[in-house]
Write an enzyme that holds these catalytic residues in place. Structure first.
Site, PDB file in Angstrom:
ATOM      1  CG  ASN A  84      -0.100   0.205   2.489  1.00 15.11           C
ATOM      2  OD1 ASN A  84       0.971  -0.353   2.666  1.00 15.11           O
ATOM      3  ND2 ASN A  84      -0.595   1.064   3.344  1.00 15.11           N
ATOM      4  CB  CYS A  98       2.570   4.479   4.219  1.00 18.58           C
ATOM      5  SG  CYS A  98       1.635   5.966   3.910  1.00 18.58           S
ATOM      6  CD  GLU A 138       0.910   1.452   6.150  1.00 17.60           C
ATOM      7  OE1 GLU A 138       1.816   1.860   5.412  1.00 17.60           O
ATOM      8  OE2 GLU A 138      -0.137   2.074   6.344  1.00 17.60           O
TER       9      GLU A 138
END
Ligand code: CDP
Length: 561
Positions: free
Chosen positions: A268, A270, A272
């Site tokens: 995704n 960012c 994570e």
């Protein structure tokens, strides 16, 4: 409910509380939490659970700011747009049909408040043949521009800007173009970029040899690249712009709980959550700042919050509507949760542990191992009550679990503002500063103020002097032991950031969103060193941000207008 500080009030009023058709706010913060709690508790009804009691528990956890779900849940639960997840990965295959399908699906996901990641590795390189038209292919970077432009136009229901992660494999013939895509100003402002590396890349690097570049359309080797040059180029662009980062695909896939469903190739926005094509993930974060008695961790309370959080997020999957049917199918096959933490630095302050210390790294491991084990116990319990995730049988999970993954460390860019705690597992930015979002938010570290008063060095003038400073280490009035507790993101050296990231990663099913900050004076070589150390530490991905590298970060610092 506990009273909210003015930052939280502002953030909620501007972005989260429901409005009528004239744009007037028609909800209070308590009303918002009630809407979310009552909606999420409805899922209990499908499994003979106690809807009312669960609703009360959810409401109490949120109003006490002990736990908050990701923004789409706060915004959308109990509304027409019942899309509750923040993270998505969409497939992009080598055809116009697939590219524009992905573009449309991304638009729908952004509109519902989610962020999208894509691997563009399957697209044929620039200049390759296009049989149908006898023309020449544009290549992944060119198509990514269309995704970037589309994202710009869809402001996530007017509340926040959409975000993307673009991934390209290091073996793609266009890798150089991709690595340097953000060079210059303004390009790809709605994208984070990551170069996917694997054993083949690193073996070549270790041997000091070139590796093959392969056209994904024909599987033919069309050239070679020097891995050291690619890393240099990546470090150079990251030094200037903050992108690209690296993904370590082998490490990611070693921990893929459902290899039978495919290989993980993207994350995704960012970073994570590594996800399979069409998978999604609902995030929630425990506010660690509310799980101490001021001096020590309240482990019993933490256990309770972990169990509550797993139930909360699983309920979110039960109830969430997804804008694309393929997502609905994948989401219900693996039921991935991303329970994480925020307020880690605040907790360290209570425990009197400096952020940049061996003790902090050891504690990070102990803490996350506890959260991880409890979250698995909670998911196993839910499997007893509700059945395991449908893809469980062929998965790597030995015992039946309700969710293929339970843990993630998200940036908590906005929800940490609502909770009034330090973001995610990051060191604080400063003890007092104006955050340049939503017209300027005044952030003051309560723990610092309390300690200053307790130790007798509090003064309005001192606070004014500290305002907007990126470090308090040279301020004479502050005792040394207090200074140590308030290391800022700028004070912590790269290895300190990385060690904390690695300590958490060891006990996290998904991945850790962490920014490794470097001072403005850092060199390109320093950036490259961080890439290499990240590989050594066995993390799943790495992002480096040199202070002042670019005026606007896509994410991390909340990208709200
Ligand atoms: O604090 P909040 O729940 O709003 O979000 P976060 O923890 O900062 O970001 C979690 C995830 O939300 C990101 O990795 C993105 O997938 C998504 N996101 C997004 O799509 N658009 C944004 N403007 C911010 C976050």
């Amino acid at each position: 409910m506990d009273s909210l500080d003015s930052v939280a009030e502002t953030v909620l009023r501007r972005r989260y509380l429901r409005r009528d058709e004239n744009g007037n706010v028609v909800e209070t913060p308590a009303g918002m939490f009630r809407r979310v709690a009552e909606t999420l508790a409805q899922a209990e009804g499908r499994f003979d659970g106690d809807v009312e009691a669960t609703g009360r528990t959810f409401y109490e956890a949120m109003t006490a700011l002990e736990f908050l779900p990701n923004s789409p849940t706060l915004m959308n639960a109990g509304t027409e747009l019942e899309q509750l997840a923040a993270c998505f990965v969409l497939p992009v295959e080598d055809s116009l049909e697939s590219i524009f399908t992905a573009l449309k699906q991304a638009a729908l996901v952004h509109q519902s408040g989610g962020g999208t990641g894509f691997s563009f590795s399957n697209l044929r390189p620039e200049g390759d043949v296009v049989k149908k038209t006898g023309g020449v292919a544009s290549g992944p970077v060119s198509f990514m521009r269309i995704f970037d432009a589309a994202t710009e136009q869809i402001k996530q229901g007017g509340r926040r800007r959409g975000a993307n992660m673009g991934v390209l494999d290091a073996s793609h013939p266009d890798v150089e173009m991709f690595v340097t895509a953000k060079e210059g100003t303004g390009a790809f402002r709605n994208f984070n970029l990551s170069v996917a590396t694997d054993a083949m890349f690193w073996e070549a690097y270790d041997a000091g040899e070139p590796y093959d570049l392969v056209n994904p359309r024909t599987d033919e080797v069309v050239g070679q690249a020097d891995p050291d040059d690619v890393l240099d180029l990546a470090a150079e662009t990251a030094w200037e712009t903050g992108d690209p980062g690296l993904l370590f695909l082998d490490t990611i896939n070693e921990h893929n709980p459902t290899p039978q469903l495919g290989r993980l190739e993207a994350t995704n926005p960012c970073g994570e959550v590594p996800l399979l094509p069409y998978e999604a993930c609902v995030l929630g974060s425990i506010n660690l700042a509310r799980h101490t008695d001021g001096e020590a961790v309240d482990w019993d309370k933490l256990r309770e919050t972990v169990h509550m959080g797993v139930r909360f997020l699983d309920n979110a999957i039960v109830l969430s509507d997804f804008p694309v049917s393929e997502i609905e199918e994948m989401m219900t096959a693996t039921r991935k949760l991303g329970l994480g933490v925020m307020g880690f630095h605040d907790m360290l302050v209570d425990l009197r542990i400096p952020y940049y210390s061996r003790e902090a790294v050891e504690f990070a491991g102990e803490l996350m191992s506890f959260i991880h084990d409890e979250s698995w116990a909670a998911s196993r319990q839910l499997a007893d009550e509700r059945g395991p995730f449908p893809a469980w049988e062929d998965s790597t999970r030995a015992e039946p679990m309700r969710n293929a993954t339970t843990t993630t460390i998200a940036p908590t860019g906005t929800i940490s503002l609502i909770a009034g705690c330090s973001a995610s597992i990051e060191p604080i930015y400063n003890v007092a500063y104006t955050k340049q979002v939503m017209g300027g938010l005044e952030i003051v570290n309560d723990r610092f103020v309390d300690l200053a008063k307790e130790r007798g060095f509090y003064a309005e003038e001192l606070m004014a002097e500290l305002h907007d400073r990126t470090s308090i280490q040279n301020v004479e009035e502050i005792p040394d032991d207090v200074k140590q507790l308030f290391h800022t993101a700028h004070d912590v050296p790269a290895d300190g950031h990385l060690r904390v990231q690695a300590a958490f990663q060891e006990h996290v099913d998904n991945a850790v969103s962490k920014t490794v900050n470097l001072p403005r004076s850092a060199s390109v070589e320093d950036v490259k060193d961080v890439f290499l150390t990240a590989r050594e530490f066995g993390v799943k991905g790495i992002t480096v941000f040199r202070s002042g590298a670019r005026s606007e970060q896509v994410l991390g610092e909340t990208p709200l207008q």
